[in-house]
Design a protein around this motif. Structure first.
Motif, PDB file in Angstrom:
ATOM      1  N   GLU A   1     -25.959  41.049  35.351  1.00  0.00           N
ATOM      2  CA  GLU A   1     -26.241  39.905  34.501  1.00  0.00           C
ATOM      3  C   GLU A   1     -25.389  38.702  34.926  1.00  0.00           C
ATOM      4  OE1 GLU A   1     -27.498  39.630  29.833  1.00  0.00           O
ATOM      5  OE2 GLU A   1     -26.131  41.178  30.513  1.00  0.00           O
ATOM      6  N   ARG A   2     -24.183  38.987  35.358  1.00  0.00           N
ATOM      7  CA  ARG A   2     -23.315  37.893  35.821  1.00  0.00           C
ATOM      8  C   ARG A   2     -23.910  37.208  37.042  1.00  0.00           C
ATOM      9  NH1 ARG A   2     -17.877  40.821  36.272  1.00  0.00           N
ATOM     10  NH2 ARG A   2     -18.543  42.331  34.747  1.00  0.00           N
ATOM     11  N   ARG A   3     -24.643  37.967  37.847  1.00  0.00           N
ATOM     12  CA  ARG A   3     -25.270  37.388  39.035  1.00  0.00           C
ATOM     13  C   ARG A   3     -26.248  36.276  38.660  1.00  0.00           C
ATOM     14  NH1 ARG A   3     -29.412  40.577  42.576  1.00  0.00           N
ATOM     15  NH2 ARG A   3     -30.771  39.014  41.727  1.00  0.00           N
ATOM     16  N   THR A   4     -26.840  36.380  37.477  1.00  0.00           N
ATOM     17  CA  THR A   4     -27.778  35.340  37.054  1.00  0.00           C
ATOM     18  C   THR A   4     -27.071  34.234  36.276  1.00  0.00           C
ATOM     19  OG1 THR A   4     -28.242  36.363  34.912  1.00  0.00           O
ATOM     20  CG2 THR A   4     -29.649  37.013  36.766  1.00  0.00           C
ATOM     21  N   ALA A   5     -25.759  34.379  36.071  1.00  0.00           N
ATOM     22  CA  ALA A   5     -25.010  33.425  35.234  1.00  0.00           C
ATOM     23  C   ALA A   5     -25.704  33.287  33.872  1.00  0.00           C
ATOM     24  CB  ALA A   5     -24.883  32.074  35.932  1.00  0.00           C
ATOM     25  N   ALA A   6     -25.981  34.424  33.258  1.00  0.00           N
ATOM     26  CA  ALA A   6     -26.689  34.428  31.965  1.00  0.00           C
ATOM     27  C   ALA A   6     -25.878  33.708  30.903  1.00  0.00           C
ATOM     28  CB  ALA A   6     -26.937  35.869  31.530  1.00  0.00           C
ATOM     29  N   TYR A   7     -26.568  32.995  30.013  1.00  0.00           N
ATOM     30  CA  TYR A   7     -25.846  32.431  28.872  1.00  0.00           C
ATOM     31  C   TYR A   7     -25.886  33.419  27.709  1.00  0.00           C
ATOM     32  CZ  TYR A   7     -30.456  29.999  28.155  1.00  0.00           C
ATOM     33  OH  TYR A   7     -31.772  29.665  28.043  1.00  0.00           O
ATOM     34  N   PRO A   8     -24.968  33.268  26.751  1.00  0.00           N
ATOM     35  CA  PRO A   8     -24.885  34.252  25.670  1.00  0.00           C
ATOM     36  C   PRO A   8     -26.072  34.158  24.714  1.00  0.00           C
ATOM     37  CG  PRO A   8     -22.927  32.831  25.725  1.00  0.00           C
ATOM     38  CD  PRO A   8     -23.909  32.236  26.660  1.00  0.00           C
ATOM     39  N   ASP A   9     -26.429  35.284  24.119  1.00  0.00           N
ATOM     40  CA  ASP A   9     -27.508  35.324  23.127  1.00  0.00           C
ATOM     41  C   ASP A   9     -27.257  34.305  22.003  1.00  0.00           C
ATOM     42  OD1 ASP A   9     -28.257  37.459  24.631  1.00  0.00           O
ATOM     43  OD2 ASP A   9     -28.025  38.981  23.073  1.00  0.00           O
TER      44      ASP A   9
ATOM     45  N   LEU B   1     -36.583  41.343  37.864  1.00  0.00           N
ATOM     46  CA  LEU B   1     -37.526  41.935  36.910  1.00  0.00           C
ATOM     47  C   LEU B   1     -36.965  43.143  36.138  1.00  0.00           C
ATOM     48  CD1 LEU B   1     -40.189  41.084  35.878  1.00  0.00           C
ATOM     49  CD2 LEU B   1     -41.306  42.360  37.704  1.00  0.00           C
ATOM     50  N   PRO B   2     -36.306  44.100  36.815  1.00  0.00           N
ATOM     51  CA  PRO B   2     -35.748  45.233  36.047  1.00  0.00           C
ATOM     52  C   PRO B   2     -34.746  44.768  34.988  1.00  0.00           C
ATOM     53  CG  PRO B   2     -35.647  45.656  38.417  1.00  0.00           C
ATOM     54  CD  PRO B   2     -36.084  44.240  38.265  1.00  0.00           C
ATOM     55  N   LEU B   3     -33.964  43.761  35.343  1.00  0.00           N
ATOM     56  CA  LEU B   3     -32.974  43.239  34.390  1.00  0.00           C
ATOM     57  C   LEU B   3     -33.666  42.562  33.200  1.00  0.00           C
ATOM     58  CD1 LEU B   3     -29.964  42.719  33.903  1.00  0.00           C
ATOM     59  CD2 LEU B   3     -30.175  40.626  35.248  1.00  0.00           C
ATOM     60  N   ILE B   4     -34.724  41.814  33.505  1.00  0.00           N
ATOM     61  CA  ILE B   4     -35.487  41.139  32.445  1.00  0.00           C
ATOM     62  C   ILE B   4     -36.095  42.183  31.511  1.00  0.00           C
ATOM     63  CG2 ILE B   4     -37.537  39.710  31.967  1.00  0.00           C
ATOM     64  CD1 ILE B   4     -36.947  38.241  34.651  1.00  0.00           C
ATOM     65  N   ARG B   5     -36.728  43.204  32.104  1.00  0.00           N
ATOM     66  CA  ARG B   5     -37.346  44.266  31.282  1.00  0.00           C
ATOM     67  C   ARG B   5     -36.299  44.928  30.397  1.00  0.00           C
ATOM     68  NH1 ARG B   5     -42.517  45.735  32.860  1.00  0.00           N
ATOM     69  NH2 ARG B   5     -42.993  45.414  35.050  1.00  0.00           N
TER      70      ARG B   5
ATOM     71  N   LEU C   1     -35.703  31.364  33.958  1.00  0.00           N
ATOM     72  CA  LEU C   1     -35.509  32.458  33.002  1.00  0.00           C
ATOM     73  C   LEU C   1     -34.319  33.358  33.297  1.00  0.00           C
ATOM     74  CD1 LEU C   1     -36.643  33.813  30.483  1.00  0.00           C
ATOM     75  CD2 LEU C   1     -38.054  35.236  31.975  1.00  0.00           C
ATOM     76  N   GLY C   2     -33.989  33.574  34.585  1.00  0.00           N
ATOM     77  CA  GLY C   2     -32.864  34.462  34.913  1.00  0.00           C
ATOM     78  C   GLY C   2     -33.079  35.847  34.345  1.00  0.00           C
ATOM     79  N   SER C   3     -32.113  36.333  33.567  1.00  0.00           N
ATOM     80  CA  SER C   3     -32.157  37.706  33.048  1.00  0.00           C
ATOM     81  C   SER C   3     -33.039  37.855  31.811  1.00  0.00           C
ATOM     82  CB  SER C   3     -30.738  38.161  32.703  1.00  0.00           C
ATOM     83  OG  SER C   3     -30.212  37.363  31.658  1.00  0.00           O
ATOM     84  N   GLY C   4     -33.586  36.763  31.291  1.00  0.00           N
ATOM     85  CA  GLY C   4     -34.527  36.874  30.162  1.00  0.00           C
ATOM     86  C   GLY C   4     -33.918  36.604  28.798  1.00  0.00           C
ATOM     87  N   THR C   5     -32.740  35.997  28.757  1.00  0.00           N
ATOM     88  CA  THR C   5     -32.060  35.772  27.462  1.00  0.00           C
ATOM     89  C   THR C   5     -32.923  34.962  26.491  1.00  0.00           C
ATOM     90  OG1 THR C   5     -30.045  35.636  28.806  1.00  0.00           O
ATOM     91  CG2 THR C   5     -29.817  35.125  26.471  1.00  0.00           C
ATOM     92  N   THR C   6     -33.641  33.966  27.007  1.00  0.00           N
ATOM     93  CA  THR C   6     -34.434  33.108  26.117  1.00  0.00           C
ATOM     94  C   THR C   6     -35.603  33.880  25.500  1.00  0.00           C
ATOM     95  OG1 THR C   6     -33.837  31.231  27.503  1.00  0.00           O
ATOM     96  CG2 THR C   6     -35.652  30.887  25.970  1.00  0.00           C
ATOM     97  N   VAL C   7     -36.242  34.731  26.306  1.00  0.00           N
ATOM     98  CA  VAL C   7     -37.353  35.530  25.758  1.00  0.00           C
ATOM     99  C   VAL C   7     -36.808  36.483  24.697  1.00  0.00           C
ATOM    100  CG1 VAL C   7     -39.115  37.258  26.289  1.00  0.00           C
ATOM    101  CG2 VAL C   7     -38.758  35.347  27.843  1.00  0.00           C
ATOM    102  N   LYS C   8     -35.674  37.077  24.965  1.00  0.00           N
ATOM    103  CA  LYS C   8     -35.058  37.969  23.982  1.00  0.00           C
ATOM    104  C   LYS C   8     -34.804  37.217  22.670  1.00  0.00           C
ATOM    105  CE  LYS C   8     -30.944  40.762  23.189  1.00  0.00           C
ATOM    106  NZ  LYS C   8     -29.573  41.032  23.644  1.00  0.00           N
TER     107      LYS C   8
END
Ligand SMILES: C[S@@+](CC[C@H](N)C(=O)[O-])C[C@H]1O[C@@H](n2cnc3c(N)ncnc32)[C@H](O)[C@@H]1O
Length: 296
Positions: free
Chosen positions: A217-225, A273-277, A247-254
């Motif tokens: 997740e750090r690889r995508t520089a995800a922002y916090p929920d 994709l696996p990370l997003i799923r 979208l990166g890891s999918g935080t916004t969709v979550k």
């Protein structure tokens, strides 16, 4: 309420899958110009950028640095223009961006990404609104761009201020959004007084994902929920559609699933994709999820 969620594996500089004015809110964090971890991505978006880096090695011209920086922002601006097209009148765009510090051409300097994005968004037609400063837990102060103060930490004048805030830039398309009187969707989406007092202030102390998430997740520089939850609840109502063009890891969709909004996310990197799923499946109500790849 059943919501619909679409992940589209494609470049968001063009979003032909979305009709004009179909989106109510954009929440996103793009790759940050002049931050090393995103150099390859920018060179993929515009191969001219790779050529310019080579040119800089050969000519050491300051003008070449400017050209690289401009080209990175122009690559992002194509998505801001397309976002303007798909946003409904009164729709809000939230962009999380950090400035960059870097030694380039032998000179340590600041690249003020937030101001470039404001300029580009205003040129696209957006109205700029008061922004949020996301204050992250402090990293070490810099000495001559090298990380820590070392032994000379108390001697002026060559130390630099640490970048410990990122920006959450806010823009509106067109006029204020209007609702019919007593619209239930609006009332069902209300926040509490405590939330209002905490969220509608300029400085947010929210812990970054580095402290809480996996290496992938750090690889995508995800922002916090927490950042996404707040923005969705502040600037949209239940049943709206939220867009994340990076979208990166999918935080916004979550966050959209959790808060009963529909969502569309674009991502160029299929390996995520696996990370997003995994992230989306943390939310059991994610039943109406489609993942498609645009064939060019
Ligand atoms: C900073 S990350 C987003 C992180 C995300 N907010 C999260 O929480 O995981 C930016 C993402 O945008 C993607 N990206 C970059 N340019 C893109 C483009 N033009 N279209 C779609 N995705 C893009 C990158 O592959 C990267 O995953």
């Amino acid at each position: 309420m059943q919501t619909q969620h679409k992940v589209i594996l494609a470049n968001s500089q063009q979003m032909p899958e979305i009709a004009d004015s179909a989106i109510h809110l954009m929440v996103t964090s793009p790759p940050y110009p002049m931050i090393k971890m995103w150099d390859t991505q920018f060179a993929t978006l515009n191969p001219q950028i790779a050529t310019l880096w080579q040119k800089l090695e050969a000519d050491s011209e300051e003008e070449t640095v400017t050209q690289i920086y401009n080209a990175m922002h122009e690559a992002l601006a194509r998505t801001w223009r397309e976002t303007y097209r798909v946003l409904a009148d009164g729709g809000i765009a939230c962009i999380n961006i950090g400035d960059a510090t870097r030694t380039v051409n032998g000179k340590f300097r600041l690249f003020p990404n937030h101001s470039r994005i404001i300029e580009h968004c205003e040129k696209s037609g957006f109205t700029t609104l008061p922004y949020i400063l996301w204050k992250k837990p402090t990293t070490k102060p810099k000495y001559k761009g090298k990380g820590a103060f070392l032994g000379s930490g108390f001697l002026p004048p060559n130390a630099y201020v640490t970048l410990d805030c990122e920006f959450i830039l806010l823009f509106r398309k067109g006029k204020l959004r209007r609702f019919p009187p007593n619209d239930p969707r609006r009332y069902e989406s209300a926040f509490t007084k405590q939330q209002r007092d905490e969220w509608f202030t300029q400085i947010w102390n929210v812990i970054g994902t580095r402290q809480t998430t996996s290496q992938l997740e750090r690889r995508t520089a995800a922002y916090p929920d927490e950042i996404v939850d707040r923005l969705i609840r502040m600037f949209s109502v239940k049943g709206d559609t939220v867009l994340d063009p990076f979208l990166g890891s999918g935080t916004t969709v979550k966050g959209a699933i959790k808060n009963k909004r529909n969502s569309i996310g674009y991502e160029t990197d299929e390996t995520l994709l696996p990370l997003i799923r995994k992230k989306i499946n943390l939310e059991p109500s994610a039943c109406n999820l489609s993942i498609t790849k645009r064939e060019n």
